[in-house]
Design a protein around this motif. Structure first.
Motif, short mmCIF file in Angstrom:
data_model
loop_
_atom_site.label_atom_id
_atom_site.label_comp_id
_atom_site.label_asym_id
_atom_site.label_seq_id
_atom_site.Cartn_x
_atom_site.Cartn_y
_atom_site.Cartn_z
N PHE A 77 29.00 12.24 -12.73
CA PHE A 77 30.65 12.68 -13.38
C PHE A 77 30.58 12.95 -14.63
CE2 PHE A 77 34.76 12.29 -14.46
CZ PHE A 77 35.61 13.50 -13.50
N THR A 78 30.34 11.29 -15.36
CA THR A 78 30.54 11.58 -16.53
C THR A 78 29.32 12.53 -17.47
OG1 THR A 78 29.21 9.56 -16.81
CG2 THR A 78 30.98 9.06 -16.37
N GLY A 79 28.44 12.61 -16.95
CA GLY A 79 26.83 13.27 -17.47
C GLY A 79 28.10 14.90 -17.93
N TYR A 135 19.44 8.34 -17.83
CA TYR A 135 19.96 9.72 -17.77
C TYR A 135 21.62 9.97 -19.14
CZ TYR A 135 22.83 13.39 -15.64
OH TYR A 135 23.03 15.10 -15.22
N VAL A 136 22.33 9.30 -18.86
CA VAL A 136 23.24 9.42 -19.71
C VAL A 136 23.14 8.73 -21.00
CG1 VAL A 136 25.05 8.42 -17.19
CG2 VAL A 136 24.60 6.84 -19.16
N ILE A 137 22.51 8.02 -21.39
CA ILE A 137 22.08 8.12 -22.93
C ILE A 137 21.21 9.46 -23.31
CG2 ILE A 137 20.74 6.65 -24.28
CD1 ILE A 137 21.05 4.42 -22.96
N ASP A 138 20.88 9.67 -22.44
CA ASP A 138 19.19 10.98 -23.35
C ASP A 138 20.53 12.03 -23.57
OD1 ASP A 138 17.43 9.52 -23.30
OD2 ASP A 138 16.60 10.26 -21.26
N ILE A 139 22.10 12.12 -22.08
CA ILE A 139 22.37 13.56 -22.42
C ILE A 139 23.83 12.60 -23.75
CG2 ILE A 139 24.45 14.27 -21.62
CD1 ILE A 139 23.67 13.95 -18.59
N TYR A 140 24.11 11.60 -23.82
CA TYR A 140 25.37 11.35 -25.28
C TYR A 140 23.75 11.43 -26.72
CZ TYR A 140 27.79 8.37 -28.11
OH TYR A 140 27.84 8.49 -29.38
N LYS A 141 22.72 11.24 -26.23
CA LYS A 141 22.05 11.47 -27.39
C LYS A 141 21.11 13.19 -27.66
CE LYS A 141 20.37 6.98 -28.52
NZ LYS A 141 19.06 6.22 -28.69
N VAL A 186 18.98 12.91 -6.01
CA VAL A 186 17.56 12.53 -5.54
C VAL A 186 16.34 11.50 -6.70
CG1 VAL A 186 15.38 13.65 -5.05
CG2 VAL A 186 17.53 15.01 -4.37
N PHE A 187 16.88 12.48 -8.03
CA PHE A 187 16.44 11.72 -8.68
C PHE A 187 16.44 10.25 -9.27
CE2 PHE A 187 17.79 9.82 -12.85
CZ PHE A 187 17.35 9.88 -13.34
N VAL A 188 17.90 9.95 -8.70
CA VAL A 188 18.52 8.19 -8.33
C VAL A 188 17.97 7.68 -7.98
CG1 VAL A 188 20.37 6.71 -8.40
CG2 VAL A 188 20.91 9.11 -9.78
N SER A 189 18.07 8.08 -6.71
CA SER A 189 17.66 7.69 -5.04
C SER A 189 16.30 7.63 -4.10
CB SER A 189 18.75 7.58 -4.29
OG SER A 189 19.12 9.19 -3.64
N PHE A 190 15.69 8.14 -5.20
CA PHE A 190 14.39 8.90 -4.30
C PHE A 190 13.59 7.55 -3.58
CE2 PHE A 190 9.17 10.23 -4.80
CZ PHE A 190 9.16 11.16 -3.56
N GLU A 202 12.60 5.58 -13.24
CA GLU A 202 11.87 7.13 -14.17
C GLU A 202 13.27 7.38 -15.40
OE1 GLU A 202 10.61 9.81 -13.55
OE2 GLU A 202 9.01 8.23 -12.16
N ARG A 203 12.11 8.18 -15.69
CA ARG A 203 13.34 8.97 -16.78
C ARG A 203 13.79 10.48 -16.58
NH1 ARG A 203 12.20 6.86 -21.31
NH2 ARG A 203 11.31 4.80 -21.46
N ALA A 204 14.94 10.83 -16.57
CA ALA A 204 15.79 11.94 -16.17
C ALA A 204 14.72 13.02 -16.75
CB ALA A 204 16.89 12.43 -16.37
N THR A 205 14.18 12.58 -17.59
CA THR A 205 13.00 14.33 -18.16
C THR A 205 11.75 14.09 -17.21
OG1 THR A 205 12.15 12.01 -20.01
CG2 THR A 205 14.21 13.85 -20.50
N HIS A 206 11.77 13.05 -16.76
CA HIS A 206 10.21 13.43 -16.47
C HIS A 206 10.63 13.46 -14.82
CE1 HIS A 206 6.28 11.02 -13.97
NE2 HIS A 206 5.68 12.57 -14.78
#
Length: 483
Positions: A61-63, A137-143, A157-161, A171-175
């Motif tokens: 949501f915050t993203g 995730y949120v830091i990468d969006i903010y930047k 799925v990214f968070v809880s795989f 993991e990183r969202a970018t990867h």
């Protein structure tokens, strides 16, 4: 649900079959992965599912809110909401009792007696790992490094795989997100490689870690009754226990992800063959080390500026890393020790001297490399004593016991036959790791054998070792589940 349990041995093939034979679209694949991951997590304690779901919804949501913000102030407000709430939950469950007890103890020196209200709650398994997934995730969006994910299932799925949910890699969202959003097709070579890595991870856990744990637990638990040589060996056994345990988990996680067409970040790269502490930290728990480097060390200034800034940043990183591992002063001291060990190379700017694996393209190391590895290993073992000890006093008395005249006496450990068997297993294990050190994991090279018979002979030998030397008694949980 432990990776080395019968339950997981049933769970994994069922999900694998459903995934490849019945999930005919990307949407169904990801939905199945999400349902399977939540079931996997609920098997630990279904009540903490609500915390995982809340954390996931919060960052999703915050993203989106940051992505759609009209100005920088609004974006910053949503960013800090996510950061504060995430760290607030992590601090509440993991560190509240530690701070309360530490505060009461500190004011007692001034004659004030406080009886703090302590929480009787179980630490939610994996909270440090999935919280750091969301934070990155949120830091990468903010930047402005990535765009917010609009599909909730894909983000969840990214968070809880499930292979990485309870003990990483972080993991990183970018990867990971691009892989989740891309249709996966079954790749036999990738799946075979995954099974191979799972097999090696199981050997690390069941044969190396759990056998070492039996001995290390007895020695650390009865350290006051042990002579110096037994205490020294106990520290050695814990050193291999934590490596076999955590890197074994990571191997199983990476191998399991490959079965579903997903590549996770590498988490270990033969750290005990390191020639200095800086190299060790490039090879141990790589996903956490790189997380702290990217999201804390570099924003603090990294290695730029003068020596005092570099020294400050190194201590901040390692103290935070120690604190991340647990609410105990032993972890903080462990972090400080590693900071002290790595500091000379940072100040003299030699911390990137050893980027390649030791003795690359050679069978044996040079005498200098051998000495460097031995010194580094001894420093690592010394620091692990604080990591394993119940408290600071226990660690100090343990170290005093090692550096006593009884260090050169015969070990007074009762089960000396078990100790000798474990030592032989460690030596053989190290030999295999050494021969495979240039690969992603030790037995990856088996796939290069032209003869199918030789490949299967290798697998049968590994299964033989697991069957005859594995610790199949009471299941020993993975160490990093507590973090």
């Amino acid at each position: 649900m432990l990776f080395n349990s019968i339950n997981f041995a049933i769970f994994l093939p069922i999900v694998f079959i459903l995934y490849w034979y019945f999930a005919k679209s990307l949407k169904i694949q990801n939905a199945l992965l999400l349902i399977s991951s939540y079931f996997f997590y609920a098997c630990w304690d279904w009540r903490f599912m609500f915390l995982l779901l809340f954390s996931t919804f919060l960052d999703y949501f915050t993203g989106l809110k940051m992505q759609n913000s009209q100005n920088q102030k609004e974006k910053r407000n949503w960013f800090w909401l996510s950061i504060v709430v995430n760290l607030g939950f992590l601090g509440f469950f993991k560190y509240y009792n530690f701070f309360a007890e530490s505060f009461a103890e500190s004011v007692s020196y001034f004659g004030w007696k406080i009886s703090p209200v302590l929480l009787k709650v179980i630490l939610p398994v994996g909270i440090s790992f999935y919280t750091f997934h969301g934070l990155s995730y949120v830091i990468d969006i903010y930047k402005n490094k990535i765009k917010a994910e609009s599909n909730f299932v894909d983000y969840a799925v990214f968070v809880s795989f499930f292979p990485l949910l309870v003990a990483g890699p972080i993991e990183r969202a970018t990867h990971l997100l691009p892989q989740i959003k891309k249709r996966r097709n079954f790749d036999y070579a990738q799946a075979a490689d995954g099974l191979r890595q799972i097999l090696w991870g199981l050997l690390k856990k069941i044969v190396i870690a759990d056998n070492c744990a039996e001995i290390a637990n007895q020695i650390f638990g009865n350290s006051s009754d042990m002579n110096g040589s037994s205490l020294f060996l106990g520290a050695i056994f814990f050193t291999f226990q934590i490596y076999g345990d955590f890197s074994g988990y990571s191997d199983i996680a990476l191998g399991t992800a490959r079965l579903f067409g997903i590549e996770l970040l590498r988490n270990f790269a033969f750290p005990y063959f390191s020639r200095d502490i800086a190299e060790f930290w490039r090879r141990w728990h790589i996903s956490l080390s790189s997380w702290f480097k990217d999201y804390l060390y570099i924003p603090l200034g990294g290695s730029k500026g003068g020596n005092w800034m570099r020294i400050r940043n190194v201590f901040i990183i390692f103290i935070v890393s120690g604190f991340w591992h647990g609410a105990n002063w032993t972890f903080i001291v462990w972090g400080i020790l590693n900071a002290l060990f790595i500091l000379p190379s940072v100040v003299m700017k030699t911390n990137r001297n050893n980027l390649e694996i030791v003795a690359k393209d050679r069978i044996l190391p040079t005498f200098k490399e051998l000495m460097q590895m031995m010194i580094t290993f001894i420093l690592i073992v010394f620091a692990w004593i604080f990591f394993r000890a119940e408290n600071i006093g226990h660690a100090i008395s343990y170290i005093k016991g090692i550096f006593s005249p009884s260090l050169i006496t015969y070990p007074n450990f009762d089960k000396i036959d078990d100790m000798l068997t474990a030592i032989i297993l460690i030596v053989v294990f190290l030999l295999v790791e050494w021969l495979g050190r240039e690969n992603q994991y030790a037995i990856e090279g088996i796939k290069n054998f032209n003869s199918k018979s030789i490949r299967w002979l290798c697998y049968i030998m590994i299964l033989f070792v697991i069957y005859f030397y594995g610790n199949f008694g009471e299941s020993i949980e993975f160490i990093y589940f507590q973090f």
